[in-house]
Design a protein around this motif. Structure first.
Motif, short mmCIF file in Angstrom:
data_model
loop_
_atom_site.label_atom_id
_atom_site.label_comp_id
_atom_site.label_asym_id
_atom_site.label_seq_id
_atom_site.Cartn_x
_atom_site.Cartn_y
_atom_site.Cartn_z
N HIS A 204 3.78 0.31 -11.33
CA HIS A 204 3.68 -0.15 -9.94
C HIS A 204 4.74 0.53 -9.08
N THR A 205 4.32 0.99 -7.91
CA THR A 205 5.25 1.58 -6.95
C THR A 205 5.57 0.58 -5.86
N PHE A 206 6.84 0.25 -5.73
CA PHE A 206 7.31 -0.54 -4.59
C PHE A 206 7.66 0.47 -3.50
N SER A 207 6.70 0.70 -2.62
CA SER A 207 6.83 1.76 -1.63
C SER A 207 7.79 1.36 -0.51
N SER A 208 8.54 2.33 -0.02
CA SER A 208 9.50 2.04 1.05
C SER A 208 8.81 1.66 2.35
N VAL A 209 7.54 2.05 2.53
CA VAL A 209 6.84 1.68 3.76
C VAL A 209 6.28 0.26 3.69
N ASN A 210 6.31 -0.32 2.50
CA ASN A 210 5.72 -1.64 2.31
C ASN A 210 6.82 -2.70 2.25
N LYS A 211 6.84 -3.58 3.22
CA LYS A 211 7.85 -4.64 3.25
C LYS A 211 7.52 -5.79 2.32
N GLU A 212 6.24 -5.84 1.85
CA GLU A 212 5.86 -6.86 0.88
C GLU A 212 6.22 -6.34 -0.51
N LYS A 213 7.23 -6.91 -1.10
CA LYS A 213 7.79 -6.36 -2.34
C LYS A 213 7.41 -7.18 -3.57
N ASP A 214 6.28 -7.84 -3.53
CA ASP A 214 5.85 -8.66 -4.65
C ASP A 214 4.71 -8.00 -5.42
N TYR A 215 4.80 -8.05 -6.73
CA TYR A 215 3.81 -7.50 -7.63
C TYR A 215 3.40 -8.63 -8.56
N LYS A 216 2.11 -9.02 -8.53
CA LYS A 216 1.72 -10.27 -9.17
C LYS A 216 0.53 -10.10 -10.10
N TYR A 217 0.49 -10.98 -11.10
CA TYR A 217 -0.66 -11.13 -11.99
C TYR A 217 -0.95 -12.60 -12.20
#
Length: 775
Positions: A204-217
Motif C-alpha cells: 500500500h502506498t500512503f501518497s503525499s497527495v492523500n490526506k486520508e492516511k488509513d488503510y483498512k481491511y
C-alpha cells in the motif's frame, strides 16, 4: 410483465398467456422475495492472535488454527495495548499505528500513517493452498499450479485497481475461507512470489497527495466455496449501499431494458462514402476535376501522412489503373477531407447546392460537428454529381443494410457500438435505422489521453481548449508528465476536464442524433492516478469520483452507459461493461502485438479498406500457456456474476470478440450461457455474411435465456466432475445451465450432457446448446 410464448423457440419463458394479472404480480413478487432473501455467510465464531513484532495474524475456528497473514521482518513495537476484543500498537520507525478489533462477524484491521510524505507498507503477505481472486470475472488458483506460477514469475506486480474487479481477495485454507475485504483498492499493488509456490502480498502506498492516511481491511471467515465467498461480499456491499440493480437503473432510464437478451456488436461503418457508392467507370474521365487536386492540398496541410501516396494514385487512375489499392486510397482521402473544416473553398465549390449554401450562409465557424459533415458531403456530392450515388445513399450498404438484415433475421434486441461518434454524425440515417429497430446504438468515447496535434483518426485525444495539454495532465511525484495511450500525448486528469466532456457530448448531440447509448473507454477499468502536480494535486479516489461524475452526466441524458472493464467501483453508474469476461490477452507479448509474421499476431488497428480492422476481425490462436490464465474453464469461476448478475451486464473486451480465438468459439459460447455473458461481435459486410446464420440461430436461444436469467440472482455455481470441466450455474430456483467443456459425455441424474454442449433447464424444460458448428 406478461411474456409472449414464442412458437418454435426451444427455450420457453414459463409464463402462460392465460395467467391473470394477479398471478403475474404474484410471480414477480415471489422473484423479488427470492432475490432479496438475505443469508448470512460470515462466521463470527473464531478467535484471533496478532504478533505485533512481525504483524503475523492467526485465527482459530472449531479447533483449527490458521495463519492468515505471514510473519514479516521484526519491527520495533511501542504503545502495545490489548483487551479481550482489540489489539493496537505503533511501529515508530514506520510512523504507523495498527488497530485490530474483533467484531461480531469479522475482524477489522486499520493501519494509520502519520508520515506526511509518500511512504509504503507491505501487508498482508499471504500463503494458502488455493486462492479465490476477482481477476476479471473470477479465478480459483492452486498454489502450486505450474501455468500460474510461470505467469506470475513474469507478471509479478499488478495494480489492484486494474487487476481485481472487486474489492476483496480470498485464501482457501484447509477447512474454511478467509476473505480480506477492502473499502477501496486505491494505491494498492499486488506482489506475487512463486518460489516454492504462489504467495502474494499487498503493498500500500500512503501518497503525499492523500490526506486520508488509513488503510483498512474487514476480514471474514466463510465456508470454502465460491458461492459463500461471493455472497458474503455481496452482503458487504449492500450493507455499504453500493449495490444497484438493473431494475432500479431501469426506473431512471427505461431504455436499459433493450440490453436484456441483446448481443453486443461493433459496427464498422468507417466510411460514409463506400466502394458501392462510387461509379468507378466514370472516375478516370473526372480525375482532372480541380477538387481532387484541392483534396491533395488539404491532405498535405492537415493529414497525418501527407498526400504523396494519394497523388501517385491520381496519376495511376489517369493512366487507366483502377485496382483495389487505388479505390481504397480515393475512398480514404474522401473520408479524411469530409471531416475537415477547411474543405470549403469558394474557388473550387462555385455552385454549392441549397443545403450547402444554407450552411455557408450560417458561417462555417458556427456549425456544429454534424452540420459540418453534412456541408462537406453536399459540397463534394453536388460538385461531382453523377460520379456517386445520391448523398442519402452514401454509406448505407455497410450500416443500414446490415441493421435491416439483423431485424429480418429476428434479432429483437441488440447493442450497436460505433468505433467513433463521427461514424454516426456522418451517417445519421444508420443511427436512426438502429434506433427504429429497437436497438441501442452509441459511440465509443474516451478522455484518457490528450495530444497536442491529434490526427483526425484519433479525435478522442483532441480538445478545443489548448490549455488542457499543459494545465490538465497528470504528473508523477518526480514532476514528469504521464504519457498517453501507446506512448502518445499525455494522461488527462479527469477532475479538470468535466467542461470538456460536456462540450464534446453536447456538441455531438446538438442536432438530435439518435444515439441512445454511450460507451466510455477505461472509466470502469481501474486505470486511476495520483496527480502530484502542484497546481492540481489529485488522489486516486478523486480521480475515480470525477470519472463517475461524467458517467452520471451521460446517464442523466437518458443514455444507456457502458465502460471498459466493469470494476465494481463503477457498478452503480453503468449498465454494461466490455472486458470483464475476456480481458485483453497478454498486452506485452511481441508475437501477438508486434511480429506481423507470427501466427499469434492479433492484427492492426488501422484498416485500409474501411472494414473492421484485423485487430478485431482476424481469427487467431492464443498460445497454450495463456489458456489457463485467460480462457480455461478449469480455473474460471463466476465470482462477479454471483455478486452482480442483476446489476451489470458484462461481456468480452472488444479485442477478443466471441469468434476471435481460433478453436475456442465453441468453448466460449458454452461459457456465455453458463455465466450469462452476451456474445460480442465485430460486424462489417464480410463478417456479417460469414457469421449471419450462426448469430441469428443463437439469438433464438440467447435472447429468452438472458431475459429470464437477468431477473434472478445467480444463486449457485458447482463443478460436477473431478476435472472441473462440467459445471453448473443456477439463476433463482428454476433456471439452471449445465456446461460440458470436456470431450466425454456426462450424465447427471436423468440428464445426459453431451461433450461440448450446454443444457439450459428452465422449470424442467430443456434446451440443448450445441457447439458442433463452431471452431
Amino acid at each position: 410483465m406478461k411474456k409472449m410464448i414464442i412458437a418454435g423457440l426451444a427455450l420457453f419463458l414459463i409464463i402462460s398467456t392465460a395467467c391473470s394479472h394477479n398471478s403475474n404480480a404474484e410471480t414477480s413478487s415471489q422473484i423479488d422475495k427470492e432475490n432479496n432473501k438475505r443469508i448470512e455467510y460470515a462466521q463470527g465464531d473464531f478467535t484471533y492472535e496478532a504478533i505485533p513484532e512481525t504483524f503475523a495474524l492467526k485465527v482459530t475456528k472449531d479447533g483449527t488454527t490458521e495463519t492468515i497473514a505471514e510473519p514479516q521482518k521484526k519491527r520495533t513495537v511501542t504503545n502495545l495495548k490489548k483487551t479481550a476484543t482489540e489489539t493496537s500498537w505503533d511501529y515508530p520507525d514506520d510512523q504507523l499505528h495498527i488497530t485490530i478489533k474483533k467484531e461480531a462477524k469479522s475482524l477489522a484491521v486499520s493501519i494509520h500513517s502519520t508520515n506526511p510524505k509518500t511512504s509504503h507498507f507491505e501487508w498482508p503477505r499471504v500463503d494458502a493452498p488455493n486462492y479465490t481472486l476477482p481477476i476479471s470475472e473470477g479465478k480459483q488458483i492452486p498454489k502450486n499450479d505450474s501455468a500460474w506460477k510461470k505467469y506470475f514469475s513474469t507478471d509479478g506486480e499488478q495494480t489492484m485497481n486494474e487487476y481485481f474487479s472487486m474489492k476483496f481477495f480470498t485464501l482457501n485454507k484447509e477447512k474454511f475461507a478467509v476473505s480480506y475485504v477492502m473499502p477501496d483498492t486505491y494505491n494498492n499493488d499486488i506482489l506475487f512470489q512463486t518460489d516454492p509456490g504462489i504467495q502474494f502480498s499487498i503493498n500500500h502506498t500512503f501518497s503525499s497527495v492523500n490526506k486520508e492516511k488509513d488503510y483498512k481491511y474487514q476480514i471474514f471467515i466463510t465456508d470454502n466455496n465460491p458461492v459463500a465467498i461471493a455472497k458474503n461480499y455481496q452482503n458487504y456491499i449492500k450493507d455499504h449501499h453500493q449495490f444497484t440493480t438493473l431494475a432500479e437503473k431501469e426506473k431512471q432510464n427505461p431504455e436499459i431494458k433493450k440490453l436484456y437478451g441483446a448481443p453486443h456488436a461493433y459496427l464498422w461503418n468507417s466510411r460514409v462514402l463506400t466502394e458501392a457508392d462510387v461509379h468507378w467507370n466514370k472516375l478516370q474521365t473526372s480525375i482532372n476535376n480541380p477538387m481532387f487536386d484541392w483534396m491533395g492540398t488539404l491532405l498535405d496541410k492537415y493529414g497525418e501522412d501527407g498526400s504523396a501516396e494519394y497523388r501517385t494514385v491520381l496519376d495511376n487512375i489517369k493512366n487507366g489503373e483502377m485496382y483495389q489499392y487505388e479505390k481504397n486510397m480515393i475512398l480514404n482521402a474522401f473520408q479524411y477531407t469530409l471531416q475537415m473544416p477547411q474543405l470549403y473553398n469558394p474557388d473550387i465549390f462555385k455552385n454549392p447546392d441549397v443545403t450547402a449554401k444554407k450552411y455557408i450562409d450560417k458561417g462555417i465557424k458556427n456549425l456544429n460537428e454534424q452540420e459540418l459533415y453534412d456541408l462537406n458531403k453536399h459540397l463534394i456530392g453536388s460538385h461531382i454529381q453523377g460520379l456517386t450515388t445520391p448523398i442519402n445513399d452514401w454509406g448505407q450498404s455497410n450500416s443500414t443494410a446490415i441493421i435491416k438484415e439483423m431485424e429480418q433475421a429476428g434479432i429483437k434486441n441488440a447493442w450497436i457500438g460505433l468505433p467513433n461518434w463521427v461514424n454516426g454524425l456522418m451517417n445519421p440515417l444508420s443511427v436512426d435505422a438502429a434506433a427504429a429497430a429497437g436497438y441501442l446504438v452509441g459511440p465509443y468515447d474516451s478522455y484518457q489521453s490528450i495530444q497536442q496535434d491529434a490526427s483526425i483518426d484519433w479525435n478522442t485525444a483532441s480538445f478545443p481548449d489548448p490549455t488542457l495539454y499543459e494545465e490538465a495532465t497528470v504528473e508523477n511525484e518526480q514532476g514528469d508528465k504521464l504519457t498517453g495511450f501507446l506512448g502518445k500525448g499525455r494522461k488527462l486528469n479527469p477532475t479538470l476536464v468535466f467542461n470538456a466532456v460536456k462540450t464534446r457530448v453536447d456538441g455531438i448531440l446538438a442536432e438530435g442524433i439518435g444515439f441512445n447509448s454511450w460507451f466510455m473507454d477505461v472509466d470502469a477499468a481501474g486505470e486511476l492516478h495520483d496527480d502530484f502536480a502542484k497546481a492540481h494535486p489529485t488522489t486516486q479516489k478523486e480521480d475515480a469520483a470525477a470519472r463517475m461524475k461524467r458517467l452520471d452526466y451521460l446517464n442523466k441524458k437518458g443514455l444507456v452507459i457502458g465502460s471498459e472493464g466493469g470494476n465494481d467501483y463503477a457498478a452503480s453508474h453503468i449498465a454494461f461493461a466490455h472486458g470483464l469476461e475476456t480481458p485483453v490477452i497478454k498486452w506485452d507479448d511481441p508475437d501477438m502485438r508486434e511480429n506481423e509474421d507470427s501466427p499469434y499476431f492479433v492484427g492492426k488497428y488501422g484498416s485500409m479498406d474501411g472494414k473492421a480492422p484485423t485487430r478485431y476481425s482476424k481469427i487467431v490462436p492464443i498460445k497454450d500457456e495463456y489458456k489457463p490464465i485467460y480462457t480455461s474453464p478449469v480455473y474460471s469461476i463466476p465470482l462477479f456474476k454471483l455478486v452482480y448478475n442483476r446489476s451489470v451486464i458484462t461481456t468480452h473486451h472488444w479485442e477478443w470478440d466471441s469468434y476471435k480465438i481460433k478453436n475456442q468459439s465453441g468453448e466460449r459460447r458454452l461459457k456465455e450461457y453458463l455465466y450469462n455473458t452476451p456474445p460480442l461481435f465485430h460486424l462489417d459486410e464480410d463478417t456479417w455474411k460469414l457469421h449471419q446464420d450462426d448469430i441469428s440461430a443463437n439469438m433464438k436461444n440467447w435472447t429468452p435465456f438472458q431475459q429470464e436469467a437477468l431477473k434472478h440472482e445467480m444463486t449457485n455455481f458447482q463443478t460436477l466432475d473431478s476435472d472441473r470441466l462440467v459445471q453448473k450455474t443456477e439463476f433463482g430456483s428454476k433456471l439452471q445451465v449445465i456446461a460440458n467443456f470436456s470431450n466425454k459425455n456426462f450424465s447427471l441424474e436423468k440428464n445426459s450432457v453431451p461433450a461440448h454442449t450446454a443444457l439450459i433447464i428452465n422449470d424442467g424444460k430443456i434446451t440443448k446448446i450445441s457447439t458442433d458448428n463452431l471452431n
